[in-house]
Design a protein around this motif. Structure first.
Motif, PDB file in Angstrom:
ATOM      1  N   GLN A 143       0.857  -1.186   0.000  1.00 17.46           N
ATOM      2  CA  GLN A 143       0.000   0.000   0.000  1.00 17.46           C
ATOM      3  C   GLN A 143       0.895   1.238   0.000  1.00 17.46           C
ATOM      4  N   THR A 167       2.666   0.457   3.878  1.00 20.59           N
ATOM      5  CA  THR A 167       2.116  -0.863   4.218  1.00 20.59           C
ATOM      6  C   THR A 167       2.257  -1.162   5.703  1.00 20.59           C
ATOM      7  N   LYS A 169       2.952   0.889   8.086  1.00 22.06           N
ATOM      8  CA  LYS A 169       2.273   1.918   8.884  1.00 22.06           C
ATOM      9  C   LYS A 169       0.787   1.583   9.031  1.00 22.06           C
ATOM     10  N   ILE A 170       0.163   1.187   7.900  1.00 20.66           N
ATOM     11  CA  ILE A 170      -1.261   0.848   7.933  1.00 20.66           C
ATOM     12  C   ILE A 170      -1.488  -0.404   8.767  1.00 20.66           C
ATOM     13  N   LYS A 171      -0.569  -1.393   8.616  1.00 20.53           N
ATOM     14  CA  LYS A 171      -0.668  -2.600   9.440  1.00 20.53           C
ATOM     15  C   LYS A 171      -0.602  -2.245  10.917  1.00 20.53           C
ATOM     16  N   GLU A 173      -1.299   0.665  12.250  1.00 18.58           N
ATOM     17  CA  GLU A 173      -2.509   1.398  12.626  1.00 18.58           C
ATOM     18  C   GLU A 173      -3.680   0.444  12.818  1.00 18.58           C
ATOM     19  N   ASN A 174      -3.798  -0.522  11.863  1.00 20.99           N
ATOM     20  CA  ASN A 174      -4.884  -1.506  11.985  1.00 20.99           C
ATOM     21  C   ASN A 174      -4.717  -2.358  13.222  1.00 20.99           C
ATOM     22  N   SER A 175      -3.429  -2.709  13.484  1.00 22.33           N
ATOM     23  CA  SER A 175      -3.152  -3.501  14.682  1.00 22.33           C
ATOM     24  C   SER A 175      -3.509  -2.714  15.932  1.00 22.33           C
ATOM     25  N   LEU A 177      -5.690  -0.257  16.063  1.00 22.38           N
ATOM     26  CA  LEU A 177      -7.146  -0.173  16.128  1.00 22.38           C
ATOM     27  C   LEU A 177      -7.738  -1.460  16.680  1.00 22.38           C
ATOM     28  N   SER A 178      -7.148  -2.601  16.207  1.00 25.05           N
ATOM     29  CA  SER A 178      -7.624  -3.898  16.688  1.00 25.05           C
ATOM     30  C   SER A 178      -7.389  -4.036  18.187  1.00 25.05           C
ATOM     31  N   ASP A 181      -9.788  -1.929  19.953  1.00 23.13           N
ATOM     32  CA  ASP A 181     -11.102  -2.577  19.983  1.00 23.13           C
ATOM     33  C   ASP A 181     -11.127  -3.676  21.038  1.00 23.13           C
TER      34      ASP A 181
END
Length: 557
Positions: A143, A167, A169-171, A173-175, A177-178, A181
């Motif tokens: 990405q 890529t 960085k987004i991983k 960020e998603n991690s 966020l996860s 959550d």
């Protein structure tokens, strides 16, 4: 030429005929043109050209060796016009390969339409057009964040593109966020758990004090009034007995939960005769039905002619059935509580407990097996601490079964659970008949017990059967009495006593009187306590408070 005044001039000469007094002669006509400004202009242009070439050289070096991947593509054809070294390193293609490709070749097909729409958008100077999915030569998907600028390159309308691989960085960020959550869910669960525990502690205090109030209150009345008590002794005894059983059930539930959560609950599975188990369960719950005063409720056991055996722990299976049936009786004021079973494909026993009670509201259905949970209307209407069904579910699952229910508010509930089935011949259930004769007459029994109340209770139970009672107040005294008195037929050994405990005393007694039967008495109901007692040499184990029926059955056997 340069004049002394510093001017730049050009001399133009030409041979021309001249007429004078001597006739025709030839001379040179010279014309001087001042080109100072032109020379200065040419010099400025040359300097600007050299400066531009130097600047272009610098920018080309900056482009070629920039650590950021950069490329230039034709706006009309989308073909690559140029790529820098970092771009080549990032994607894995050679420069020659890139110059034969278009920007579509480094995108998954799913991104093509999005890309074409993005290319058509005009750039306002240097523009960040967002994050896109790219594909490297080795097939790896990355990405990238794209920053671009419209330029003219080799007389073609083009776009200069800078690539920032985001890529990881987004991983991250998603991690994050996860994780956030998960933390949020965990926080909500913890808050819910705290609320349930707080409600559980408040409710448990209420549930413990309620039966204690009857036990303590009626015990004081009997102690104070004695023979002058105007109340019905039989009724008082029944109330004390009922509330004592309620209190024991609460304590047993808390202990079972502790065992389950600490992972020390042991399950001893073996083939059990289904008919025998359920026949005994029917008798036990008839008593519960009377204590609950459910005179308008029919307790029905639907027998199955197939019979057979179920692979289960006898104590835990009885606990499951008693819990579900007594629950059904508790929530059913009139109608029927029916239980039974069926065999599925000769591999599974499916038990069921069906009632015509209040049912389970939909809002409570998902929480019914949650620890400490009680339906909102239960706190004031129904007794219990909210552990019965969660413990039941755990026990079923530990015996390789499943449990579920069907319910409709105000129309009743049916609980189902399954356990492994073993096909065996059907036999008539055997029930032990308790004798009321003085089976223990002239028998000498040693009670090793330091607590006066527990000793008196055991003595009263045994006196009814004509037994001769001797007492030891500690393990050391019990050993000495057994050495000196060969007439002792049986020892009731408390496990926890001063000076010498029951375990050590049992070991010593068995060294010189190996055939003397010793029954362990203990308030510790954990399995390891029972195992320790049996390993020390005890022949049987009875937990406190003593179940009179089970105690007498054991003595008679």
């Amino acid at each position: 030429q340069t004049t002394p005044a510093g001017k730049n001039i050009t001399l133009i000469t030409n041979k021309v005929p001249l007429v004078n007094s001597k006739g025709i002669v030839y001379g040179v006509l010279g014309t001087y043109i001042d080109i100072t400004e032109r020379k200065e202009t040419e010099l400025e242009i040359l300097k600007e050209k050299e400066k531009a070439e130097e600047s272009e050289k610098k920018y080309r070096l900056l482009y070629e060796f920039n650590p950021m991947p950069m490329s230039i593509f034709d706006i009309d054809t989308l073909a690559f016009l140029s790529v820098n070294n970092a771009f080549i390193d990032k994607y894995g293609f050679t420069r020659d390969e890139f110059l034969k490709m278009s920007i579509l070749d480094i995108r998954p097909e799913s991104e093509n339409e999005k890309l074409k729409q993005a290319v058509r958008l005009p750039d306002n100077g240097i523009t960040n057009v967002g994050v896109f999915i790219h594909k490297k030569k080795n097939g790896e998907i990355i990405q990238v964040e794209i920053i671009r600028h419209e330029i003219v390159f080799n007389n073609k309308k083009a776009k200069l593109v800078l690539i920032n691989d985001v890529t990881e960085k987004i991983k991250a960020e998603n991690s994050l966020l996860s994780i956030n959550d998960e933390l949020r869910v965990a926080k909500e669960k913890a808050e819910q758990s705290d609320k349930l525990k707080s409600a559980f502690l408040a409710n448990m205090s209420h549930e413990i004090r309620t039966p204690l109030n009857s036990i303590v209150g009626f015990s004081k009345i009997i102690a104070q009034k004695g023979a002058n008590c105007v109340y019905n002794y039989e009724e008082i005894a029944s109330i004390i007995d009922f509330n004592s059983n309620v209190l024991i059930q609460i304590i047993d539930d808390i202990i079972d939960l502790s065992k389950i959560e600490s992972g020390i609950l042991t399950i001893n599975k073996k083939p059990l005769n289904i008919e025998e188990i359920l026949t005994n369960i029917l008798a036990a719950n008839e008593l519960i039905k009377r204590k609950l005063k459910r005179n308008n409720v029919e307790l029905k056991y639907n027998r199955n002619v197939l019979g057979g055996s179920v692979l289960a722990d006898k104590i835990r299976l009885s606990q499951i059935l008693n819990n579900l049936i007594s629950n059904a009786l508790k929530y059913t004021k009139k109608g029927v509580v029916e239980f039974g079973y069926k065999i599925i494909e000769n591999t599974t026993v499916q038990f069921y407990i069906k009632d015509t009670g209040i049912g389970i509201p939909k809002e409570d259905a998902t929480m019914i097996f949650t620890r400490f949970y009680k339906a909102k209307n239960e706190i004031t209407t129904f007794r219990g601490i909210g552990l019965g069904l969660p413990i039941t579910k755990q026990l079923v699952e530990k015996m390789d079964g499943n449990i579920w229910f069907e319910s409709e508010a105000d129309k009743g509930t049916t609980f189902y659970f399954t356990l492994p089935y073993i096909q065996t011949e059907t036999t008539t259930p055997k029930r032990l008949i308790i004798k009321t004769t003085s089976d223990l007459k002239d028998k000498t029994i040693l009670i090793a017990e330091d607590d006066d109340g527990n000793y008196l209770l055991a003595k009263m139970l045994l006196n009814e059967f004509g037994a001769i009672i001797i007492r030891a107040v500690n393990g050391q005294e019990a050993v000495q009495i057994c050495k000196e008195n060969n007439s002792i037929n049986l020892v009731l050994m408390d496990m926890k006593m001063p000076i010498m405990d029951g375990l050590e005393a049992t070991k010593l007694i068995k060294e010189f009187r190996n055939n003397l039967v010793i029954i362990a008495l203990s308030a510790n109901v954990f399995d390891e306590a029972k195992i320790a007692a049996l390993n020390a040499g005890c022949d049987y184990f009875i937990s406190k408070p003593i179940d009179e029926k089970a105690f007498i059955e054991l003595l008679q056997s």
